[in-house]
Design an enzyme around this catalytic site. Structure first.
Site, PDB file in Angstrom:
ATOM      1  N   GLY A  13      -4.277   9.485  10.023  1.00  0.00           N
ATOM      2  CA  GLY A  13      -3.249   9.363   8.998  1.00  0.00           C
ATOM      3  C   GLY A  13      -3.512  10.259   7.794  1.00  0.00           C
ATOM      4  O   GLY A  13      -4.500  10.985   7.731  1.00  0.00           O
ATOM      5  N   GLN A  14      -2.613  10.171   6.831  1.00  0.00           N
ATOM      6  CA  GLN A  14      -2.750  10.960   5.605  1.00  0.00           C
ATOM      7  C   GLN A  14      -4.098  10.724   4.939  1.00  0.00           C
ATOM      8  O   GLN A  14      -4.879  11.660   4.726  1.00  0.00           O
ATOM      9  CB  GLN A  14      -1.627  10.595   4.626  1.00  0.00           C
ATOM     10  CG  GLN A  14      -1.824  11.191   3.228  1.00  0.00           C
ATOM     11  CD  GLN A  14      -0.852  10.658   2.203  1.00  0.00           C
ATOM     12  OE1 GLN A  14       0.057  11.359   1.820  1.00  0.00           O
ATOM     13  NE2 GLN A  14      -1.012   9.417   1.755  1.00  0.00           N
ATOM     14  N   ALA A  85      -6.646   1.908   8.857  1.00  0.00           N
ATOM     15  CA  ALA A  85      -5.574   1.729   9.836  1.00  0.00           C
ATOM     16  C   ALA A  85      -4.789   0.456   9.542  1.00  0.00           C
ATOM     17  O   ALA A  85      -5.360  -0.604   9.294  1.00  0.00           O
ATOM     18  CB  ALA A  85      -6.157   1.671  11.246  1.00  0.00           C
ATOM     19  N   SER A  88       1.865   0.339   7.953  1.00  0.00           N
ATOM     20  CA  SER A  88       1.948   0.519   6.509  1.00  0.00           C
ATOM     21  C   SER A  88       3.321   0.848   5.962  1.00  0.00           C
ATOM     22  O   SER A  88       3.497   0.929   4.746  1.00  0.00           O
ATOM     23  CB  SER A  88       0.993   1.641   6.072  1.00  0.00           C
ATOM     24  OG  SER A  88       1.361   2.869   6.682  1.00  0.00           O
ATOM     25  N   THR A 129      -3.253  -2.535  -1.324  1.00  0.00           N
ATOM     26  CA  THR A 129      -2.035  -1.848  -1.743  1.00  0.00           C
ATOM     27  C   THR A 129      -1.395  -2.545  -2.932  1.00  0.00           C
ATOM     28  O   THR A 129      -1.552  -3.766  -3.103  1.00  0.00           O
ATOM     29  CB  THR A 129      -1.017  -1.805  -0.591  1.00  0.00           C
ATOM     30  OG1 THR A 129       0.262  -1.376  -1.078  1.00  0.00           O
ATOM     31  CG2 THR A 129      -0.836  -3.174   0.035  1.00  0.00           C
ATOM     32  N   GLU A 131       1.545  -3.264  -3.081  1.00  0.00           N
ATOM     33  CA  GLU A 131       2.521  -4.208  -2.522  1.00  0.00           C
ATOM     34  C   GLU A 131       1.977  -5.639  -2.549  1.00  0.00           C
ATOM     35  O   GLU A 131       2.751  -6.594  -2.438  1.00  0.00           O
ATOM     36  CB  GLU A 131       2.863  -3.817  -1.087  1.00  0.00           C
ATOM     37  CG  GLU A 131       3.693  -2.556  -0.948  1.00  0.00           C
ATOM     38  CD  GLU A 131       5.156  -2.776  -1.298  1.00  0.00           C
ATOM     39  OE1 GLU A 131       5.653  -3.912  -1.129  1.00  0.00           O
ATOM     40  OE2 GLU A 131       5.794  -1.810  -1.737  1.00  0.00           O
ATOM     41  N   TYR A 153       4.287  -6.772   4.865  1.00  0.00           N
ATOM     42  CA  TYR A 153       3.161  -5.853   4.724  1.00  0.00           C
ATOM     43  C   TYR A 153       2.249  -6.306   3.585  1.00  0.00           C
ATOM     44  O   TYR A 153       1.019  -6.389   3.733  1.00  0.00           O
ATOM     45  CB  TYR A 153       3.682  -4.440   4.475  1.00  0.00           C
ATOM     46  CG  TYR A 153       2.623  -3.431   4.110  1.00  0.00           C
ATOM     47  CD1 TYR A 153       1.593  -3.122   4.984  1.00  0.00           C
ATOM     48  CD2 TYR A 153       2.664  -2.762   2.882  1.00  0.00           C
ATOM     49  CE1 TYR A 153       0.629  -2.182   4.654  1.00  0.00           C
ATOM     50  CE2 TYR A 153       1.708  -1.826   2.548  1.00  0.00           C
ATOM     51  CZ  TYR A 153       0.688  -1.546   3.431  1.00  0.00           C
ATOM     52  OH  TYR A 153      -0.265  -0.624   3.102  1.00  0.00           O
ATOM     53  N   LYS A 157      -1.692  -7.712   3.749  1.00  0.00           N
ATOM     54  CA  LYS A 157      -2.785  -7.081   3.011  1.00  0.00           C
ATOM     55  C   LYS A 157      -3.488  -8.071   2.086  1.00  0.00           C
ATOM     56  O   LYS A 157      -4.709  -7.974   1.873  1.00  0.00           O
ATOM     57  CB  LYS A 157      -2.249  -5.887   2.214  1.00  0.00           C
ATOM     58  CG  LYS A 157      -1.973  -4.660   3.068  1.00  0.00           C
ATOM     59  CD  LYS A 157      -3.258  -4.111   3.664  1.00  0.00           C
ATOM     60  CE  LYS A 157      -3.077  -2.802   4.360  1.00  0.00           C
ATOM     61  NZ  LYS A 157      -4.336  -2.214   4.856  1.00  0.00           N
ATOM     62  N   HIS A 183       0.417   6.824  -3.084  1.00  0.00           N
ATOM     63  CA  HIS A 183      -0.270   8.111  -3.118  1.00  0.00           C
ATOM     64  C   HIS A 183       0.282   8.988  -2.003  1.00  0.00           C
ATOM     65  O   HIS A 183       0.453   8.552  -0.869  1.00  0.00           O
ATOM     66  CB  HIS A 183      -1.791   7.947  -3.021  1.00  0.00           C
ATOM     67  CG  HIS A 183      -2.261   7.015  -1.957  1.00  0.00           C
ATOM     68  ND1 HIS A 183      -2.085   5.657  -2.015  1.00  0.00           N
ATOM     69  CD2 HIS A 183      -2.902   7.253  -0.796  1.00  0.00           C
ATOM     70  CE1 HIS A 183      -2.602   5.088  -0.946  1.00  0.00           C
ATOM     71  NE2 HIS A 183      -3.098   6.050  -0.167  1.00  0.00           N
TER      72      HIS A 183
END
Length: 329
Positions: A13-14, A85, A88, A129, A131, A153, A157, A183
């Site tokens: 991922g990023q 991971a 997301s 996050t 969130e 989500y 988390k 980000h």
């Protein structure tokens, strides 16, 4: 002296790609977990880390399987583990709530248990996050702000965050959580609004599109650069004591501002191309999530190196290059 071993879930991922680069620069032996399908179709699934493949070691496993995670951790015995991971994409989580909860909570529990059993000295990073704050009752938010998640989500988390704290308190695991605000980077997935904006601006510039259709243009975000935020992850695991840290710029900008900067960078007038479409509105976007990263500054010595304009410009430049265009003079 042997190299430190780091294990990254979500390495494709990023964040995983930027983190792998950072760790290689610091002379780590870097291992990453990927799905077996990624190894079978590397051109489609390993694009962000293609330039790193000769320097890292990949392991096929499933986050749904405790046995496969246990096998990897037991084999490599990492000194540091970065659990990135997750499912997301927030909008997706409303459609597949059971899958999101199972994947995000289960994988975190499996990984913590495997590390506790096989590599108890390993230092663990968990990707939280903003969130998790959801309908926060205060702005800005810091480590003491109550979690009131408004998405599946975010709920998943918060559960992962609590699992990390439990393993830290009960077993003495050096486990830290980063509560990361939005980000971005040129490596951001196409379904996220920032990538949608810069890609749209580039396509309009190239004559491949005529408009940019978005949701609430007045929604505000605390946007930073992924390269800055993975540096914060690493810093957390270098501390003598584990902890939880808000990572944010502390400054918000609207979707409209992001559009204006990207379109201007592409040599376009934003007012001529942007359309607000009710179909893309999200219920929680009237809330302002803005982080207070004072603790990260004081304890970790962390601060962002990118500002908003530099972030948007870098993303737009990459999107323009992808369609054979250049930055407007």
């Amino acid at each position: 002296m042997s190299r430190r071993i780091a294990f990254i879930t979500g390495i494709t991922g990023q964040d995983g790609s930027y983190l792998a680069e950072l760790l290689l620069e610091k002379d780590y032996e870097v291992h990453g977990m990927v799905r077996r399908t990624a190894l079978e179709a590397p051109e489609q699934r390993l694009g962000r880390i293609r330039h790193l493949l000769a320097a890292i070691k990949l392991h096929a496993a499933s986050l749904d399987s405790f046995a496969s995670l246990f096998k990897i951790v037991n084999k490599i015995r990492p000194a540091e583990c970065y659990h990135l991971a997750a499912s997301s994409f927030v909008s997706y989580s409303f459609e597949e709530e059971f899958e999101t909860l199972h994947a995000n909570i289960g994988s975190t529990h499996y990984l913590l248990s495997a590390i506790h059993d096989c590599a108890p000295a390993c230092r663990v990073y968990f990707a939280g996050t903003s969130e998790m704050f959801g309908a926060a009752r205060e702005t800005p938010q810091d480590e003491s702000t109550a979690f009131i998640p408004r998405s599946i989500y975010g709920i998943s988390k918060v559960a992962g965050f609590d699992l990390v704290r439990n393993y830290r308190a009960r077993y003495g695991l050096h486990a830290s959580s980063g509560i990361l605000y939005n980000h971005e980077s040129p490596r951001r997935s196409p379904e996220f609004v920032t990538q949608k904006i810069v890609t749209g601006a580039a396509r309009i510039r190239a004559g491949l599109a005529t408009e940019l259709r978005l949701g609430n243009l007045d929604a505000r975000r605390d946007w930073g650069h992924a390269a800055d935020y993975v540096r914060a992850m690493w810093l957390m695991l270098q501390q003598e004591k584990p902890g939880d840290f808000v990572i944010a710029t502390g400054v918000t900008h609207s979707v409209r501002e992001f559009c204006q900067r990207a379109l201007a960078r592409a040599g376009l007038d934003g007012s001529d191309y942007v359309v607000s479409d009710d179909r893309f509105f999200r219920e929680s976007e009237e809330l302002e999530l803005r982080g207070d990263a004072l603790q990260a500054r004081n304890v970790l010595g962390w601060s962002p190196s990118y500002d908003f304009n530099a972030l948007v410009d870098e993303m737009t430049d990459a999107a323009l290059a992808a369609v054979g265009e250049t930055v407007a003079s």
